[in-house]
Structures are given as C-alpha cells and as structure tokens.
Design a protein around this motif. Structure first.
Motif, mmCIF file in Angstrom:
data_model
loop_
_atom_site.group_PDB
_atom_site.id
_atom_site.type_symbol
_atom_site.label_atom_id
_atom_site.label_comp_id
_atom_site.label_asym_id
_atom_site.label_seq_id
_atom_site.Cartn_x
_atom_site.Cartn_y
_atom_site.Cartn_z
ATOM 1 N N ASN A 117 37.318 37.001 44.886
ATOM 2 C CA ASN A 117 36.664 36.476 44.000
ATOM 3 C C ASN A 117 35.732 37.661 45.291
ATOM 4 O OD1 ASN A 117 36.363 34.883 41.959
ATOM 5 N ND2 ASN A 117 38.204 33.783 43.285
ATOM 6 N N GLU A 177 34.881 40.398 46.890
ATOM 7 C CA GLU A 177 34.904 41.437 46.223
ATOM 8 C C GLU A 177 33.794 41.312 44.437
ATOM 9 O OE1 GLU A 177 38.382 43.683 46.111
ATOM 10 O OE2 GLU A 177 38.302 43.915 48.573
ATOM 11 N N ALA A 178 34.567 40.777 43.807
ATOM 12 C CA ALA A 178 33.455 40.877 42.037
ATOM 13 C C ALA A 178 31.942 40.262 42.442
ATOM 14 C CB ALA A 178 34.334 39.733 41.497
ATOM 15 N N ARG A 179 31.611 39.716 43.611
ATOM 16 C CA ARG A 179 30.642 39.224 43.499
ATOM 17 C C ARG A 179 29.435 40.611 44.454
ATOM 18 N NH1 ARG A 179 29.397 33.203 46.131
ATOM 19 N NH2 ARG A 179 27.133 34.099 45.267
#
Length: 364
Positions: A39, A41-43
């Motif tokens: 989550n 790295e997803a942001r």
C-alpha cells in the motif's frame, strides 16, 4: 527587494507519475502513514525496510515533480522581480479565485499529502485539491554600491562586517565607511596597495598622488645634475614595494677650488655641486693663465663619487709685461671688460649683451 507577486501565469504539465527517488534518503520527508510495503508503494511513497519505527517506514519523497513551464501573457501581466535579470526561480501560489478549479482532471488526490506531492493546493475545509499558480521570479545576483545581501539588497551597515583586512568600520547616515589598515585601500579596503614612493629629486612614471595598485611598476628618473643610486624600477607586490627602498638621486660635489692670488672667482660657496658654474677674474695688471675664464662642475660617471671641473681650474693670474699697456687705453666699449693677452693685440674684450665685436662696438 524582490517581491513575490503573481505577475506571470504558468501552465504546467506533469511529465511522469512516478516521481519517487527512494534511493536518496536525504530527500525523504513526511510519513505517508503506517502502511505495509504494498500500500505504501501504491501511493507513490517509499518503503524503508531498515527503519525500526513502523510509523516511519512509509515516507513521502520531498522531491517536486518535473514540470514543463510555459509563460502565458495576460492583461497587465509580466515577469516579477528586478528588471534585467532572467527568471530563475519558480514560486507556487494558492489563491482564492482558483479554489474551485480542480488541480488536474487526471489526478484524484484525496489527501493533503497526495495533493501537495503534485504541486497543487489543498483546501482543508472542502477536502479538495485545487489548481495552483506559479510565478517566474527574477532575482538579483549583485547589489548596487552600498548595499549587500542580494536579492533583497539592504543598506550596508557595520553590523554586516563589510570592511575587510582589519579595517575599522564606522556607521554613517548613508551606510558606513571603512578606515583601511596600512597596505589596503579602495572599496571595503579589499585591495592591497602601496603608498607613494616619494619624489625627492625624482620623477616617477606613472605619477600617482597617493596609492599604487598591486602589480604596478614604477620607473624613476633623476632630476638634472643628479646621479641615481639604487634600482630605477620598483614593483608593488601585496602592499609592499620590491625592492623595499626607492632609489636615491644625489647631486655630487666637486673638489674645493684653490685660492687665486692677484685675482679671484665668483660665486664663492662652501660647496659646489653638479651643474654649478664658476667665473674667474684677475686684478689690474694681471692676466688669467688658462684656456677659459669659466669652469663647470660635471659628473664623470661611476665609479667616481665626486664631480670634476670642466675645463680644469686656471693656473692663476700672472703679472702682465710692463710693455703691455693695451687695456690702459680702455679699448672695450659699451661696458665691455678688457683682458690682457700675451700676444697682439695684447687684449681681449668680454662684451656685455648690448654689443659685440672685437671692442664691443657693434650693436647686436
């Protein structure tokens, strides 16, 4: 002072959504939250597995996105800052009149960190990420004389320590003034200089009244009838002359003159120096023995430290033959002086400026 007012509107485009630089920890900033690696790295944040604090494992990169700026003209709009300088700084501004314009229709920023990460403005009340405006600001690189600290350029005072090289600073109504230490001069006492080398019996080239700059070369020439002792050139090096001493120009003395019996000479001085002229005369009934009635003190050149008489001193005055009575008839006219001679016509006239000729009878 360069004021950051919005004078130019710039259109920006996000060139890449992946603006993370996770290899450079020096650019990491605020936490993106207590998230796992997926989550985080997803942001678009960076996940540091070596960080012991769970709340600091997921952090946002401070690095700004890359933008392509294009200046757009508008009514009354121009570059801000000091005229004559290129725009060299971008300043983001958040203004009320654009609070309802979404930052970019391609973005769906729901948090302040996401909004600010893309260079937009966050409205906390509406929880809305809106468009920002950028100013192109021109900043001074230098200040005018008497001012310091560009780009603002405030009036220089002694508290800013402007005087250099041990100078004493004094505040004035218009700024400050520096009293330079020996060997320094000019603005803020920042230039090393040499004092005037002196001019006793000297001509100096170039001739400056007070100070000489570092690297200046001076050439010395003695006054007439003076001999130079020392180097004819000096160089100003870091506030000191090389060689240390100026050359000396000395007028050499000539030997004392012998007394003349039955006559004399004029002028009579305690000492005769180079260039001086002495005239001889004899009493009545006596004639001067020598090639000339006048002699001059001249410089024979090194290694002699004395001048010489040219021509040599006359031998003296000798008694005239009783048969030589030519001067007794006063043959010299218009104030001329009669000198006895051993050969015919047994006299010679020394004329005044008002006449010429053998007996001074011809007007000039």
């Amino acid at each position: 002072m360069c004021k950051l007012i919005c004078l130019v509107v710039c259109v920006w485009f996000v060139t890449s959504q992946a603006q993370t630089d996770c290899g450079n920890k020096g650019s990491w900033s605020r936490s993106c939250g207590n998230l796992d690696k997926f989550n985080c790295e997803a942001r678009g944040c960076c996940y540091d597995e070596t960080e012991p604090n769970p709340g600091r494992k997921c952090v946002r990169v401070e690095k700004s996105p890359s933008f392509s700026f294009t200046a757009t003209a508008g009514p009354g709009l121009s570059f801000g800052g000091e005229p004559g300088y290129p725009g060299n700084q971008f300043k983001r501004g958040c203004f009320p009149f654009i609070r309802n314009i979404k930052c970019d229709r391609r973005l769906n920023a729901k948090t302040e960190s996401d909004c600010l990460r893309w260079g937009c403005c966050w409205d906390e009340e509406k929880k809305f990420c809106h468009k920002s405006l950028y100013n192109i600001v021109r900043l001074r690189k230098d200040c005018p004389p008497g001012y310091i600290n560009p780009p603002g350029c405030e009036l220089a005072k002694c508290r800013h320590s402007p005087c250099l090289n041990g100078a004493v600073c004094k505040d004035t109504a218009t700024g400050y003034e520096c009293e330079c230490a020996p060997g320094y001069h000019r603005e803020n006492c920042g230039i090393r200089q040499c004092p005037s080398p002196g001019k006793a019996h000297l001509t100096v080239y170039p001739d400056k009244d007070t100070w000489y700059d570092d690297g200046d070369v001076t050439t010395f020439v003695c006054d007439p009838y003076h001999r130079m002792f020392g180097s004819a050139q000096r160089v100003c090096e870091k506030g000191h002359w090389n060689p240390v001493a100026s050359p000396a120009c000395v007028s050499l003395p000539c030997p004392n003159l012998r007394p003349v019996s039955d006559g004399g000479f004029a002028p009579i001085d305690f000492q005769y120096l180079l260039g001086e002229v002495v005239n001889y005369f004899c009493n009545g009934g006596f004639a001067l023995s020598g090639s000339s009635t006048s002699i001059k003190c001249i410089d024979p050149g090194p290694p002699s430290l004395m001048g010489v008489w040219e021509p040599p001193e006359p031998a003296g005055c000798t008694l005239i033959s009783p048969t030589n009575t030519a001067c007794l008839s006063f043959p010299c006219l218009n104030g001329g002086t009669c000198l006895h001679k051993p050969a015919p016509p047994f006299f010679e006239c020394v004329c005044t400026p008002i006449a010429t000729g053998p007996t001074c009878s011809i007007p000039p």
